[in-house]
Motif scaffolding. Structure first.
Motif, short mmCIF file in Angstrom:
data_model
loop_
_atom_site.label_atom_id
_atom_site.label_comp_id
_atom_site.label_asym_id
_atom_site.label_seq_id
_atom_site.Cartn_x
_atom_site.Cartn_y
_atom_site.Cartn_z
N TYR A 109 68.20 -38.53 -14.25
CA TYR A 109 68.43 -38.12 -12.88
C TYR A 109 68.37 -36.60 -12.76
N ASP A 110 68.02 -36.15 -11.56
CA ASP A 110 67.80 -34.73 -11.32
C ASP A 110 69.06 -34.01 -10.87
N TYR A 111 69.91 -34.69 -10.11
CA TYR A 111 71.07 -34.04 -9.51
C TYR A 111 72.32 -34.89 -9.78
N TRP A 112 73.44 -34.19 -9.97
CA TRP A 112 74.69 -34.86 -10.31
C TRP A 112 75.84 -34.30 -9.49
N GLY A 113 76.79 -35.17 -9.17
CA GLY A 113 78.03 -34.72 -8.57
C GLY A 113 79.02 -34.31 -9.65
N GLN A 114 80.17 -33.87 -9.21
CA GLN A 114 81.19 -33.37 -10.15
C GLN A 114 82.08 -34.48 -10.71
N GLY A 115 82.01 -35.64 -10.10
CA GLY A 115 82.77 -36.78 -10.60
C GLY A 115 84.08 -37.00 -9.88
#
Length: 122
Positions: A109-115
């Protein structure tokens, strides 16, 4: 550039339900496959679910199949993970992610949230 912010985590008891949200900004949300991953204490990050750009196709990890449902609202630029019949082993930090393209079987995946933390007490 897409920014992702998760919310909805918390402490629940085994058997309870929880819905996570992932709000996106920047980029064109409807052009991205959306996924959810999780990382439990002392474990590697693992795939949970993915959803096509239109929302018409989904795929799930065997461990959550039948209990979790991934969905999206392209007008609201938000993805969701409905988690039912939670188990102690579902305890983890849950991350949403976005990737350009159309395939839902690709795990990069290209983009991630902080969780967001989900804790299930037994």
């Amino acid at each position: 550039q897409v920014q992702l912010v998760e919310s909805g985590g918390g402490l629940v008891e085994a058997g309870d339900s929880l819905r996570l949200s992932c709000a996106a900004s920047g980029g064109t949300f409807s052009m991205h496959v959306m996924g959810w991953f999780r990382q439990g204490p002392g474990k590697e990050r693992e795939f949970v679910a993915a959803l096509s750009r239109s929302g018409g196709s989904t795929t799930y990890a065997d461990s959550v199949k039948g209990r979790f449902t991934i969905s999206r609202d392209n007008a609201l630029k938000t993805a969701y993970l409905q988690m039912n019949t939670l188990k102690a082993e579902d305890t983890a930090v849950y991350f949403c992610a976005a990737r350009m393209g159309w395939r839902i079987d690709v795990r990069e995946y290209d983009y991630w949230g902080q969780g967001t933390q989900v804790t299930v007490s037994s």
